[in-house]
Design an enzyme around this catalytic site. Structure first.
Site, PDB file in Angstrom:
ATOM      1  N   LYS A 133     -39.486 -18.164  15.368  1.00 37.13           N
ATOM      2  CA  LYS A 133     -40.852 -17.826  15.764  1.00 37.13           C
ATOM      3  C   LYS A 133     -40.927 -17.413  17.234  1.00 37.13           C
ATOM      4  CE  LYS A 133     -43.068 -21.422  13.728  1.00 37.13           C
ATOM      5  NZ  LYS A 133     -44.290 -22.131  13.266  1.00 37.13           N
ATOM      6  N   PRO A 183     -49.369 -20.315  13.993  1.00 36.18           N
ATOM      7  CA  PRO A 183     -48.878 -19.238  13.119  1.00 36.18           C
ATOM      8  C   PRO A 183     -47.533 -19.610  12.508  1.00 36.18           C
ATOM      9  CG  PRO A 183     -48.835 -18.565  15.432  1.00 36.18           C
ATOM     10  CD  PRO A 183     -49.447 -19.918  15.386  1.00 36.18           C
ATOM     11  N   GLU A 184     -47.354 -19.233  11.267  1.00 32.01           N
ATOM     12  CA  GLU A 184     -46.082 -19.476  10.602  1.00 32.01           C
ATOM     13  C   GLU A 184     -45.239 -18.198  10.675  1.00 32.01           C
ATOM     14  OE1 GLU A 184     -45.306 -22.074   7.845  1.00 32.01           O
ATOM     15  OE2 GLU A 184     -47.174 -23.197   7.824  1.00 32.01           O
ATOM     16  N   ARG A 218     -48.365 -35.023   9.902  1.00 28.71           N
ATOM     17  CA  ARG A 218     -48.953 -33.807   9.326  1.00 28.71           C
ATOM     18  C   ARG A 218     -49.136 -33.971   7.826  1.00 28.71           C
ATOM     19  NH1 ARG A 218     -45.952 -28.714  11.648  1.00 28.71           N
ATOM     20  NH2 ARG A 218     -48.000 -27.793  11.260  1.00 28.71           N
TER      21      ARG A 218
END
Ligand SMILES: [Zn+2]
Length: 277
Positions: free
Chosen positions: A59, A2-3, A266
């Site tokens: 986060k 999740p961002e 990535r």
């Protein structure tokens, strides 16, 4: 993973669901979820704790408790919360359970086992490992053009990797880094220190804009107690983004081809024409 906008949604929905309620008892089922606090201490520190609110820093999800402690949680790859009634069994991969007043329980489920929890004194939060190194929040005054100019100037890393470093810019993940660089016309391999001041100012605005737009979308996501926050983008993000996940497709600005490259293991997506070196 999740961002920031998704974690922000999880926090808002948790706050809506459990703030003002009380943890009657807590059980840590997977010890490695909370390495610093073994199950007995975990249960003891959370028993009978009122939940003041649920917020976040970067986060990290912060349950502010009435007993002067904060339960810090990171979802990592696949962690999620579920609010279940007494008739529902614990799902597979349940790693922690919080029995609440009113006969409901909050379950932390984590299929990939990368989630993290720890309990700290609330006054220690700014000095806690992981949290103390975080860069300013993207919506705070500290995340100023001056801050970003100065911080970029000190780094020779490719700007895409710089943006992912949570100690430099907080809350930008893989998707938003690609999107913000596209919007500001910066090639993802550009060394951070080589970006001109006007471009840094555009980049800062692009970071704020992409996060703001996603947070606005997230506000329309209805609360599903059995899948709090959920994933409002999922893996199939086609059409949502300008460049992310669009290798070989046409750039929405110039019609050129979107390129994918690998940086730090990535994927990065960019337009060769709009984002020149
Ligand atoms: Zn283009």
């Amino acid at each position: 993973m999740p961002e920031l906008p998704e974690v922000d949604l999880v926090c808002r929905q948790l706050d809506e669901s459990v703030a003002g309620r009380r943890i009657v008892s807590a059980r840590l089922l997977r010890e490695r979820l909370s390495p610093a606090t073994p199950p007995e201490a975990f249960a003891e520190m959370l028993a009978e704790a009122g939940i003041n609110s649920v917020g976040r820093r970067g986060k990290f999800i912060l349950f502010d408790l009435a007993n002067g402690r904060t339960l810090v949680t990171h979802l990592r790859m696949s962690g999620r919360f579920m609010l279940l009634g007494p008739d529902r069994e614990d799902p597979k991969f349940t790693h922690a359970v919080f029995h609440l007043d009113g006969d409901e329980r909050l379950v932390f489920q984590d299929q990939r086992h990368f989630g993290m929890m720890k309990i700290v004194a609330t006054e220690e939060i700014p000095f806690t490992e992981d949290l103390k190194k975080l860069a300013p929040e993207p919506f705070s005054e500290e995340f100023s053009a001056e801050y970003l100019v100065m911080t970029l100037r000190r780094s020779n890393r490719p700007v895409k990797l710089f943006l992912l470093d949570q100690t430099k810019v907080c809350g930008v993940g893989n998707i938003y880094a690609s999107e913000a660089l596209f919007r500001s016309g910066i090639h993802p391999e550009t060394p951070a220190s080589k970006i001109s001041r006007p471009r840094v100012i555009r980049l800062r605005q692009a970071v704020i804009d992409v996060l703001t737009e996603s947070m606005e979308i997230s506000r329309s996501v209805p609360l599903d107690p059995e899948n709090i926050g959920g994933s409002f983008y999922g893996d199939d993000a086609d059409g949502e983004w300008n460049v992310y996940g669009r290798e070989g497709m046409a750039c929405p600005k110039c019609g050129g081809t979107i390129i994918r490259l690998s940086q730090g293991g990535r994927s990065t997506f960019y337009c060769k024409r709009c984002q020149r070196k």
